[in-house]
Design a protein around this motif. Structure first.
Motif, PDB file in Angstrom:
ATOM      1  N   THR A  27       0.821  -1.205   0.000  1.00 48.45           N
ATOM      2  CA  THR A  27       0.000   0.000   0.000  1.00 48.45           C
ATOM      3  C   THR A  27       0.857   1.258   0.000  1.00 48.45           C
ATOM      4  O   THR A  27       0.568   2.228  -0.714  1.00 48.45           O
ATOM      5  N   VAL A  28       1.925   1.238   0.799  1.00 48.89           N
ATOM      6  CA  VAL A  28       2.826   2.393   0.860  1.00 48.89           C
ATOM      7  C   VAL A  28       3.460   2.643  -0.505  1.00 48.89           C
ATOM      8  O   VAL A  28       3.546   3.790  -0.971  1.00 48.89           O
ATOM      9  N   TRP A  29       3.893   1.564  -1.176  1.00 46.49           N
ATOM     10  CA  TRP A  29       4.515   1.759  -2.488  1.00 46.49           C
ATOM     11  C   TRP A  29       3.486   2.154  -3.546  1.00 46.49           C
ATOM     12  O   TRP A  29       3.819   2.825  -4.524  1.00 46.49           O
ATOM     13  N   GLY A  30       2.237   1.765  -3.354  1.00 40.41           N
ATOM     14  CA  GLY A  30       1.189   2.269  -4.240  1.00 40.41           C
ATOM     15  C   GLY A  30       1.037   3.778  -4.101  1.00 40.41           C
ATOM     16  O   GLY A  30       0.849   4.495  -5.093  1.00 40.41           O
ATOM     17  N   ALA A  31       1.139   4.271  -2.846  1.00 38.22           N
ATOM     18  CA  ALA A  31       1.080   5.716  -2.608  1.00 38.22           C
ATOM     19  C   ALA A  31       2.283   6.423  -3.220  1.00 38.22           C
ATOM     20  O   ALA A  31       2.156   7.543  -3.743  1.00 38.22           O
ATOM     21  N   GLN A  50      13.224  12.608  -9.020  1.00 33.49           N
ATOM     22  CA  GLN A  50      12.170  11.753  -8.467  1.00 33.49           C
ATOM     23  C   GLN A  50      12.345  10.306  -8.917  1.00 33.49           C
ATOM     24  O   GLN A  50      12.118   9.375  -8.136  1.00 33.49           O
ATOM     25  N   ILE A  51      12.750  10.113 -10.149  1.00 33.08           N
ATOM     26  CA  ILE A  51      13.016   8.760 -10.641  1.00 33.08           C
ATOM     27  C   ILE A  51      14.131   8.106  -9.836  1.00 33.08           C
ATOM     28  O   ILE A  51      14.012   6.957  -9.386  1.00 33.08           O
ATOM     29  N   ILE A  52      15.216   8.838  -9.641  1.00 30.59           N
ATOM     30  CA  ILE A  52      16.355   8.299  -8.894  1.00 30.59           C
ATOM     31  C   ILE A  52      15.961   8.007  -7.454  1.00 30.59           C
ATOM     32  O   ILE A  52      16.392   7.004  -6.865  1.00 30.59           O
ATOM     33  N   TRP A  53      15.097   8.848  -6.888  1.00 34.05           N
ATOM     34  CA  TRP A  53      14.668   8.634  -5.503  1.00 34.05           C
ATOM     35  C   TRP A  53      13.960   7.289  -5.334  1.00 34.05           C
ATOM     36  O   TRP A  53      14.200   6.579  -4.353  1.00 34.05           O
ATOM     37  N   THR A  54      13.103   6.942  -6.278  1.00 32.96           N
ATOM     38  CA  THR A  54      12.375   5.679  -6.154  1.00 32.96           C
ATOM     39  C   THR A  54      13.323   4.483  -6.226  1.00 32.96           C
ATOM     40  O   THR A  54      13.187   3.527  -5.453  1.00 32.96           O
ATOM     41  N   CYS A  81       8.007  11.694   2.019  1.00 37.01           N
ATOM     42  CA  CYS A  81       8.829  11.464   3.199  1.00 37.01           C
ATOM     43  C   CYS A  81       8.113  10.547   4.193  1.00 37.01           C
ATOM     44  O   CYS A  81       8.732   9.673   4.806  1.00 37.01           O
ATOM     45  N   ASP A  82       6.808  10.739   4.346  1.00 38.49           N
ATOM     46  CA  ASP A  82       6.026   9.867   5.227  1.00 38.49           C
ATOM     47  C   ASP A  82       6.056   8.421   4.733  1.00 38.49           C
ATOM     48  O   ASP A  82       6.195   7.479   5.527  1.00 38.49           O
ATOM     49  N   SER A  83       5.916   8.236   3.425  1.00 36.90           N
ATOM     50  CA  SER A  83       5.961   6.882   2.860  1.00 36.90           C
ATOM     51  C   SER A  83       7.327   6.249   3.089  1.00 36.90           C
ATOM     52  O   SER A  83       7.420   5.063   3.417  1.00 36.90           O
ATOM     53  N   SER A 136      10.327  -3.147  -9.940  1.00 35.87           N
ATOM     54  CA  SER A 136       9.317  -3.097 -10.993  1.00 35.87           C
ATOM     55  C   SER A 136       8.475  -1.825 -10.887  1.00 35.87           C
ATOM     56  O   SER A 136       8.170  -1.182 -11.897  1.00 35.87           O
ATOM     57  N   LEU A 137       8.105  -1.450  -9.663  1.00 31.31           N
ATOM     58  CA  LEU A 137       7.326  -0.230  -9.469  1.00 31.31           C
ATOM     59  C   LEU A 137       8.139   1.010  -9.829  1.00 31.31           C
ATOM     60  O   LEU A 137       7.610   1.969 -10.414  1.00 31.31           O
ATOM     61  N   ALA A 138       9.443   0.988  -9.495  1.00 33.91           N
ATOM     62  CA  ALA A 138      10.307   2.120  -9.859  1.00 33.91           C
ATOM     63  C   ALA A 138      10.422   2.254 -11.374  1.00 33.91           C
ATOM     64  O   ALA A 138      10.437   3.371 -11.915  1.00 33.91           O
ATOM     65  N   GLN A 139      10.474   1.118 -12.060  1.00 33.63           N
ATOM     66  CA  GLN A 139      10.518   1.163 -13.520  1.00 33.63           C
ATOM     67  C   GLN A 139       9.227   1.738 -14.090  1.00 33.63           C
ATOM     68  O   GLN A 139       9.251   2.516 -15.050  1.00 33.63           O
ATOM     69  N   THR A 140       8.089   1.355 -13.489  1.00 31.53           N
ATOM     70  CA  THR A 140       6.807   1.909 -13.920  1.00 31.53           C
ATOM     71  C   THR A 140       6.763   3.416 -13.714  1.00 31.53           C
ATOM     72  O   THR A 140       6.313   4.171 -14.594  1.00 31.53           O
ATOM     73  N   ILE A 141       7.246   3.870 -12.558  1.00 31.77           N
ATOM     74  CA  ILE A 141       7.294   5.308 -12.271  1.00 31.77           C
ATOM     75  C   ILE A 141       8.177   6.021 -13.285  1.00 31.77           C
ATOM     76  O   ILE A 141       7.819   7.091 -13.808  1.00 31.77           O
ATOM     77  N   GLU A 142       9.337   5.437 -13.585  1.00 38.89           N
ATOM     78  CA  GLU A 142      10.251   6.057 -14.538  1.00 38.89           C
ATOM     79  C   GLU A 142       9.607   6.200 -15.914  1.00 38.89           C
ATOM     80  O   GLU A 142       9.685   7.269 -16.551  1.00 38.89           O
ATOM     81  N   ILE A 143       8.972   5.141 -16.382  1.00 42.48           N
ATOM     82  CA  ILE A 143       8.317   5.185 -17.697  1.00 42.48           C
ATOM     83  C   ILE A 143       7.235   6.265 -17.725  1.00 42.48           C
ATOM     84  O   ILE A 143       7.154   7.074 -18.650  1.00 42.48           O
ATOM     85  N   ASN A 144       6.399   6.280 -16.674  1.00 42.93           N
ATOM     86  CA  ASN A 144       5.306   7.256 -16.618  1.00 42.93           C
ATOM     87  C   ASN A 144       5.839   8.687 -16.597  1.00 42.93           C
ATOM     88  O   ASN A 144       5.344   9.558 -17.321  1.00 42.93           O
ATOM     89  N   ILE A 145       6.851   8.935 -15.779  1.00 50.15           N
ATOM     90  CA  ILE A 145       7.381  10.298 -15.645  1.00 50.15           C
ATOM     91  C   ILE A 145       8.051  10.755 -16.936  1.00 50.15           C
ATOM     92  O   ILE A 145       7.863  11.896 -17.378  1.00 50.15           O
TER      93      ILE A 145
END
Length: 293
Positions: free
Chosen positions: A76-80, A111-115, A182-184, A263-272
């Motif tokens: 759930t946290v990574w979904g957020a 932001q990509i690097i952060w994930t 930061c909370d996540s 995998s989620l970081a890759q999805t974020i990178e593609i989207n961004i």
């Protein structure tokens, strides 16, 4: 994270192979010893093994429930994180003056690097080349690299606000998203650093082995094969359930039941990258394994 289409049973068998061997040897040994006259005299009401089995079942139900809750909270946290990453870059694009593509790209890349950095630090892995090159290029150091990267977000946002490129309301909205990120991150660190009480595992193990030791004396001695099979299978089922909960309780341990942070970081990178207008953004490769990281 385990995928429904291919779940390797052998992975779980490898995790409990030593217990399988131990219980198997015990079941065969106690089965043949029970044929001796002295052991035949020992007989317990079936209610006693049943009572122990009920106690073990209740403890395992609680353990499995708590482990799944930790695993689901991590997911759930990574979904957020996915949602907030997209929202952050979308608002940066919307709020910054038109034509300031350089600043937008800096926020997006950071932001990509952060994930990636967050996932790798939670797994206590060395940073990937992509992350390390970014850190070296921007002179980012510290004990907590993901937190240092968020500090860079805040510093740049402060400079932009100081030059009156953002209204107070826009700055507040972007700061609110950084706070949520930061909370996540803090929630992930809490899950990583809060271990399940060891005493609980010891108690469950002891009860399982006591149950395995008592069970043969409550069974019919005339059917040796059935007695050996029951003495072997029932404790193994309990052990498998307990091992599953142990594996699932640590969602950032670089294993098949992990939260799929890479995998989620890759999805974020593609989207961004698509959001900031980059061309020829490569898609995610199809996963051939029975789990994804």
């Amino acid at each position: 994270m385990l995928l429904n289409k291919k779940i390797s049973v052998w992975y779980f068998i490898r995790e409990i192979k030593s217990q399988i061997l131990f219980i198997g040897i015990f079941a065969v040994a106690i089965g043949f010893l029970d044929m001796l006259p002295w052991f035949r005299k020992i007989s317990l009401p079936l209610n006693i093994p049943a009572l122990l089995g009920t106690a073990v079942s209740l403890l395992l139900a609680f353990r499995t429930s708590q482990s799944y809750e930790r695993w689901w909270e991590a997911r759930t946290v990574w979904g957020a994180i996915v949602n907030d990453s997209r929202t952050f870059v979308r608002l940066v694009i919307q709020f910054l003056p038109a034509g300031d593509d350089k600043t937008v790209k800096e926020f997006a890349e950071r932001q990509i690097i952060w994930t990636y950095a967050l996932g790798e630090s939670l797994r206590k892995q060395p940073f990937s080349d992509k992350v390390q090159q970014y850190l070296d290029r921007n002179n980012i150091t510290g004990m907590n690299i993901p937190n240092a990267i968020l500090d860079e977000h805040s510093s740049q946002l402060k400079k932009i606000a100081g030059s009156n490129e953002l209204t107070d309301f826009q700055q507040m909205q972007l700061n609110d998203i950084i706070t949520r990120l930061c909370d996540s991150m803090g929630k992930c660190e809490r899950l990583k650093n809060t271990v399940f009480p060891r005493s609980y595992s010891i108690l469950v193990h002891i009860l399982i082995y006591v149950f395995a030791a008592v069970l043969p004396f409550g069974l019919d001695d005339s059917q040796l094969i059935v007695e050996i099979l029951v003495t072997f299978l029932v404790p193994i089922v309990f052990i498998a359930i307990e091992k599953t909960s142990i594996i699932m309780q640590d969602p950032f341990e670089n294993g098949p039941v992990d939260t799929p942070m890479t995998s989620l970081a890759q999805t974020i990178e593609i989207n961004i990258r698509q959001m900031i207008g980059e061309q020829n953004v490569p898609g995610k490769k199809e996963n051939k394994s029975y789990y994804e990281m």
